[in-house]
Design a protein around this motif. Structure first.
Motif, PDB file in Angstrom:
ATOM      1  N   PHE A  35     -73.674 -11.862   3.235  1.00 14.53           N
ATOM      2  CA  PHE A  35     -72.958 -11.315   2.207  1.00 14.53           C
ATOM      3  C   PHE A  35     -73.699 -10.179   1.658  1.00 14.53           C
ATOM      4  O   PHE A  35     -74.944  -9.774   1.835  1.00 14.53           O
ATOM      5  N   GLN A  37     -73.758  -8.247  -1.856  1.00 11.62           N
ATOM      6  CA  GLN A  37     -73.447  -8.231  -3.404  1.00 11.62           C
ATOM      7  C   GLN A  37     -73.527  -7.031  -3.815  1.00 11.62           C
ATOM      8  O   GLN A  37     -74.636  -6.225  -4.023  1.00 11.62           O
ATOM      9  N   GLY A  41     -71.671  -7.113  -8.840  1.00  9.92           N
ATOM     10  CA  GLY A  41     -71.994  -8.573  -8.956  1.00  9.92           C
ATOM     11  C   GLY A  41     -71.112  -9.575  -7.851  1.00  9.92           C
ATOM     12  O   GLY A  41     -71.489 -10.447  -7.519  1.00  9.92           O
ATOM     13  N   SER A  42     -70.208  -9.055  -7.480  1.00  9.90           N
ATOM     14  CA  SER A  42     -69.232  -9.447  -6.447  1.00  9.90           C
ATOM     15  C   SER A  42     -69.863  -9.647  -5.150  1.00  9.90           C
ATOM     16  O   SER A  42     -70.774  -8.870  -4.738  1.00  9.90           O
ATOM     17  N   LEU A  43     -69.781 -11.012  -4.486  1.00  9.93           N
ATOM     18  CA  LEU A  43     -70.384 -11.339  -3.207  1.00  9.93           C
ATOM     19  C   LEU A  43     -69.137 -11.080  -2.417  1.00  9.93           C
ATOM     20  O   LEU A  43     -68.102 -11.736  -2.130  1.00  9.93           O
ATOM     21  N   ASN A  45     -68.099 -11.227   1.636  1.00 13.80           N
ATOM     22  CA  ASN A  45     -68.185 -11.804   2.852  1.00 13.80           C
ATOM     23  C   ASN A  45     -68.397 -10.840   3.891  1.00 13.80           C
ATOM     24  O   ASN A  45     -67.430 -10.035   4.370  1.00 13.80           O
TER      25      ASN A  45
END
Lengths: 109, 113
Positions: A35, A37, A41-43, A45
């Motif tokens: 991942f 980030q 803060g979004s993970l 894929n």
């Protein structure tokens, strides 16, 4: 101790250069996820791997279950590649994945 | 494709307060997860659920409750907010009841005053 160790813990790259991140496992991982980030803060894929390799654009990942490691190669690094990269390993006969502590990447102009 | 939504995005609570975080997914995934991420650190599993009404403890379940009301939703409750409960809580889901590729929501950022 840490079941999933990531190295390096932090890295700075010049834009346009290449690098490799690594994940070592002390568990018998069956699959690996990578991942990114982002600074918000979004993970995101990147890859989901069984043993073998996958490639997507400038990113390539390999997972060797016998040697218990995975790598993420970044080619021609861009500013938007900056963020923290996490690997996560799925152990057999569980519903859980174990996350590494991350590699903080900064791409410099 | 699908999406995971988490509410609220920001949660400010008082020490000792009971606080509830919500997560919804429309992937039709079987398994859902709650993780906690402290600043600059990795993710730690709090609870997960492999189907409606199922609950499994993770490594960090003490001080939390969870509820899988239906397949698409998974709630997390902080039973008594502590001063050191300043973290981001991330919800995830995966397609099958035996792990699998996980997809994450945007997170809820908790601050305890």
């Amino acid at each position: 101790g840490d079941k999933v160790k990531q190295s390096p813990s932090a890295l700075s790259l010049q834009e346009g250069t290449n690098s490799a991140l690594r994940c070592n496992f002390s568990i018998a991982a069956t699959t690996v996820q990578w991942f990114l980030q982002n600074p918000r803060g979004s993970l995101i894929n990147l890859f989901y791997l069984v043993p073998g390799t996958k490639e997507n654009g400038r990113l390539k990942s390999a997972f060797d279950s016998k040697e218990s490691y995975s790598t993420l190669h970044i080619r021609d690094a861009q500013l938007e590649d900056s963020g923290t990269y996490f690997c996560a390993a799925e152990a057999p006969n569980t519903n859980k994945v174990v996350f590494g502590t991350g590699t903080r990447l900064q791409v410099l102009p | 494709g699908g999406i995971i939504t988490q509410t609220p995005k920001f949660l400010i609570g008082q020490e000792g307060q009971k606080l509830t975080l919500k997560c919804q997914q429309n992937f039709n995934h079987d398994t859902m997860y709650w993780y906690r991420q402290d600043s600059g650190k990795g993710l730690r599993l709090i609870y997960y659920s492999i189907t409606e009404n199922d609950l499994q403890k993770g490594d960090l379940s003490e001080g939390y409750d969870a509820s899988r009301e239906k397949k698409s939703s998974f709630s997390l409750t902080v039973t008594s907010a502590q001063k050191n409960e300043m973290a981001v809580f991330l919800c995830a889901s995966s397609i099958r009841d035996w792990g699998g590729e996980q997809y994450f929501g945007p997170g809820t950022r908790l601050t305890v005053l």
